[in-house]
Design an enzyme around this catalytic site. Structure first.
Site, PDB file in Angstrom:
ATOM      1  N   GLY A   1     -10.697 -14.270  -0.626  1.00 20.33           N
ATOM      2  CA  GLY A   1     -10.491 -14.774  -2.257  1.00 20.33           C
ATOM      3  C   GLY A   1      -9.542 -15.277  -1.917  1.00 20.33           C
TER       4      GLY A   1
ATOM      5  CB  CYS B   1      -6.620  -8.017   7.310  1.00 19.56           C
ATOM      6  SG  CYS B   1      -6.329  -9.352   6.215  1.00 19.56           S
TER       7      CYS B   1
ATOM      8  CG  HIS C   1       4.561  -1.232  -4.609  1.00 17.49           C
ATOM      9  ND1 HIS C   1       3.548  -1.778  -5.102  1.00 17.49           N
ATOM     10  CD2 HIS C   1       5.627  -2.176  -5.162  1.00 17.49           C
ATOM     11  CE1 HIS C   1       3.383  -3.702  -5.225  1.00 17.49           C
ATOM     12  NE2 HIS C   1       4.339  -3.250  -5.531  1.00 17.49           N
TER      13      HIS C   1
ATOM     14  CG  ASN D   1      -1.882  -1.220   1.704  1.00 15.26           C
ATOM     15  OD1 ASN D   1      -2.483  -1.723   0.266  1.00 15.26           O
ATOM     16  ND2 ASN D   1      -2.291  -1.427   2.323  1.00 15.26           N
ATOM     17  CB  VAL D   2       1.064   4.086  -2.318  1.00 12.99           C
ATOM     18  CG1 VAL D   2       1.801   3.297  -2.811  1.00 12.99           C
ATOM     19  CG2 VAL D   2       0.081   3.950  -2.517  1.00 12.99           C
TER      20      VAL D   2
END
Ligand SMILES: [Zn+2]
Length: 228
Positions: free
Chosen positions: A198, A214, A72, A55-56
């Protein structure tokens, strides 16, 4: 936008920054959720040594995690393509607002969840340059087609080597930049637990998979370990 497009020249960058500027103005400030907080608590309790995130949004840091690798990059940072200086997006936002006081003011703008906007009239947008070298500025994130800096990747591999286990939380592992650490752990017989709603790319590997959310799962783990 891809890394190649962004680096292709000023027109592409103008289009990116104009749309991003509008999106940034309209995006509310994101706040950490229970999953972020549980991971921070697990670090505090000495269970989590290193947190690698794709995540950014910087939310793990906001939740209190200290040892975070932003694989990232960070959307709240800006990097100069020429001199490499990192500066704050908030400061750039102010500069862009001053340079473009009326930009998009009367546009009917639709903002996507990632902050991108549908807005095509970007030719008049004035893009600020690096304050130090007048170079071109880029959000400090890895665009599609870009690559994670080698020292960052090496640090993550080393951390996996030292770990007793690798926990993957909330990722389908579609992107190789994260999936490679799972493959690395499996190759070294380091146990891997994946918590994700998923299917994931690791489902056929010898890992333990928990098809669950989560926040409830990590909160339960942190509570059971008396970390929360
Ligand atoms: Zn510069």
């Amino acid at each position: 936008m891809t890394e190649q497009e962004f680096r292709s020249g000023p027109v592409a960058r103008q289009r990116y920054w104009a749309r991003s500027h509008l999106g940034w103005q309209r995006m509310g400030e994101a706040t950490p959720n229970g999953g972020h907080r549980a991971l921070a608590a697990l670090e505090q309790a000495g269970v989590v040594d290193l947190l690698i995130t794709q995540n950014v949004d910087g939310l793990h840091g906001k939740a209190g995690s200290r040892t975070v690798v932003d694989l990232h990059g960070r959307i709240d940072e800006v990097v100069c393509l020429d001199c490499g200086q990192i500066s704050s997006r908030a400061a750039l936002h102010e500069r862009m607002s001053r340079l473009n006081p009326d930009f998009g003011a009367d546009a009917d703008v639709v903002v996507a969840p990632d902050g991108d906007v549908e807005f095509s009239d970007t030719a008049a947008f004035r893009v600020p340059a690096c304050r130090r070298c007048a170079g071109a500025l880029k959000p400090n994130v890895v665009f599609f087609g870009g690559s994670v800096a080698r020292p960052v990747v090496d640090r993550c591999f080393a951390a996996v080597d030292d770990a007793e286990a690798l926990l993957v939380a909330g990722s389908s592992l579609t992107v190789m930049s994260g999936f490679r650490f799972v493959r690395h752990a499996v190759k070294r017989s380091i146990p891997v637990l994946v918590i994700n709603r998923g299917p994931t790319r690791a489902d056929d590997l010898p890992i333990v998979k928990l098809d669950a959310g989560c926040t409830p799962t990590l909160t339960a783990v942190a509570t059971a370990l008396q970390a929360l």
